[in-house]
Write a protein that holds these residues in place. Structure first.
Motif, PDB file in Angstrom:
ATOM      1  N   HIS A  96       0.866  -1.221  -0.059  1.00  0.00           N
ATOM      2  CA  HIS A  96      -0.118   0.192  -0.040  1.00  0.00           C
ATOM      3  C   HIS A  96       0.974   1.158   0.038  1.00  0.00           C
ATOM      4  O   HIS A  96       0.499   2.404   0.028  1.00  0.00           O
ATOM      5  CB  HIS A  96      -0.987   0.233   1.205  1.00  0.00           C
ATOM      6  CG  HIS A  96      -1.837  -1.072   1.240  1.00  0.00           C
ATOM      7  ND1 HIS A  96      -2.728  -1.218   0.374  1.00  0.00           N
ATOM      8  CD2 HIS A  96      -2.000  -2.030   2.207  1.00  0.00           C
ATOM      9  CE1 HIS A  96      -3.462  -2.546   0.630  1.00  0.00           C
ATOM     10  NE2 HIS A  96      -2.977  -2.902   1.758  1.00  0.00           N
ATOM     11  N   PRO A 147      -5.998   0.687   5.276  1.00  0.00           N
ATOM     12  CA  PRO A 147      -6.163   0.617   3.833  1.00  0.00           C
ATOM     13  C   PRO A 147      -7.585   0.845   3.380  1.00  0.00           C
ATOM     14  O   PRO A 147      -8.355  -0.219   3.619  1.00  0.00           O
ATOM     15  CB  PRO A 147      -5.716  -0.395   3.267  1.00  0.00           C
ATOM     16  CG  PRO A 147      -4.807  -0.786   4.285  1.00  0.00           C
ATOM     17  CD  PRO A 147      -5.285  -0.572   5.428  1.00  0.00           C
ATOM     18  N   GLY A 151      -6.262   4.161  -0.516  1.00  0.00           N
ATOM     19  CA  GLY A 151      -6.197   3.216   0.044  1.00  0.00           C
ATOM     20  C   GLY A 151      -6.570   2.279   0.649  1.00  0.00           C
ATOM     21  O   GLY A 151      -7.077   1.736   0.162  1.00  0.00           O
TER      22      GLY A 151
END
Length: 421
Positions: A173, A278, A232
């Protein structure tokens, strides 16, 4: 669609499908959330599939609802796939019931969602207590100017030849650069005997001098980690919500505005854990005057904020002396490693399973189920294509959302807690 549809002699195929969907939404809300629908019109409606947990923002839902009349209140619980709306009159509520039931809208991710409305006597939800920032945590807004932000971002070269000035890697990520020392995430420390050449970027000097002068930090940092997060710390480019968790279970969500400074000292630094989950959207306050700080539990003032690319600059001062902080139970330097232990009997093993498996699943079951309400189209297509009489075993089925998709199948399902449906 008539509320008292039982009196209708013949329904179309689409009307029958709609009634099944509406009835299912009503039963799911009752089973998993304890929300009881009523058969008579009221000012209040519960909107299945119209919640923050579905990616539906307050503004988007309000625009749809206000076409039926003035909205007295729109209540959107965090992470839930439903919302409550209260109209000023019963007539406006009935209009929404008739015109919006089964209506297709597009959520903030561009996905199609169908709304299903049911009357409720009154909107009820579980209120959360008042929260405060973890002790030692400070959020300073607009710590740098937009010009300084631009210069900082332009100084970071993510694609060119970095040479020996820093250490760069790609993690899940995000992309990461280290200056001064490489920060080791596996043990949350640095190798003091292996400094990186070049030290900290020169562009950071004036900003650090400002932080020292204004008393936000006491020592000039000698280690810097720059993280670039995809959709994210000094937080640049995009605002973000950071989660803080106390060892005893208390959680606090804190909004970090763009160009803000987050200072963690004492308990917030050493006792609480922190991280950024995320996801594509954050649940935030809808009020325009809200910039940063704790995300409150006021479900009449929550909406979604789409995440963008975010860059954080995390400055640290490398400790040269042994740690003597007051949090020895969680301190990486003071905590003594304990060898793993195994249960001594079947009874003890059963008690451990009951505590750490069954109890945990019972605690999260309601929220888990509420976020898994829509069958995946490909699986529905597969199930409907199977010959009549086929036997299907759905292993690890969660809340059994695929049961009943094809009435001509024999389906056996078991969820993560080994309960059979």
């Amino acid at each position: 669609m008539n509320i008292n549809h039982k009196g209708v002699l013949k329904l179309t195929k689409m009307e029958k499908k709609f009634l099944r969907k509406q009835s299912k939404a009503r039963h799911v809300l009752l089973k998993h959330e304890g929300i009881q629908a009523v058969s008579y019109p009221t000012q209040s409606l519960v909107i299945a599939n119209g919640g923050l947990g579905n990616g539906v923002s307050r503004k988007q839902l309000l625009l749809t609802l206000e076409k039926c009349g003035p909205v007295e209140a729109l209540l959107m619980p965090p992470n839930k796939p439903y919302a409550f709306v209260i109209f000023q009159t019963i007539e406006e509520s009935k209009k929404a019931y008739f015109t919006l039931n089964g209506k297709e809208i597009i959520d903030d991710l561009g996905q199609k969602i169908f709304l299903y409305l049911n009357f409720v006597e009154k909107a009820q939800w579980k209120k959360m207590g008042l929260q405060a920032l973890p002790p030692g945590l400070l959020v300073v807004e607009e710590i740098i100017s937009s010009e300084e932000e631009k210069m900082l971002l332009e100084s970071v070269n993510w694609t060119g030849d970095t040479g020996n000035q820093n250490f760069q890697r790609s993690l899940k990520h995000r992309r990461v650069k280290h200056f001064g020392y490489e920060f080791h995430y596996e043990n949350n420390t640095v190798d003091k005997d292996k400094p990186l050449p070049g030290g900290l970027p020169e562009i950071c000097s004036s900003i650090l001098e400002k932080l020292l002068k204004e008393g936000y930090i006491k020592h000039k940092p000698d280690q810097l980690t720059i993280n670039q997060y995809e959709p994210g710390h000094v937080c640049l480019c995009s605002k973000i919500v950071m989660d803080f968790k106390h060892p005893e279970g208390a959680t606090v969500q804190v909004m970090l505005p763009r160009r803000s400074l987050l200072v963690m000292t004492g308990e917030s630094r050493y006792l609480w854990t922190h991280g950024i989950t995320p996801r594509k959207f954050d649940t935030v306050q809808a009020s325009e005057q809200f910039k940063g700080g704790i995300i409150t539990s006021d479900i009449g003032d929550l909406t979604l904020s789409k995440r963008g690319i975010r860059t954080s600059f995390t400055f640290r001062k490398v400790r040269r002396m042994p740690c003597n902080c007051s949090y020895s139970s969680v301190c990486d330097r003071q905590r003594k490693a304990t060898p793993p232990s195994l249960p001594e009997s079947s009874k003890e093993a059963l008690e451990l399973e009951q505590k750490h498996v069954h109890h945990v699943y019972n605690e999260i079951a309601s929220h888990f189920s509420s976020t898994r309400h829509s069958p995946w189209p490909r699986i529905v297509e597969f199930l409907k294509a199977l010959p009549s009489g086929s036997i299907v075993a759905d292993i690890g089925c969660g809340n059994g959302k695929y049961l009943g998709i094809n009435k001509d199948l024999y389906m056996a399902s078991n969820c993560a807690t080994s309960s059979f449906f």
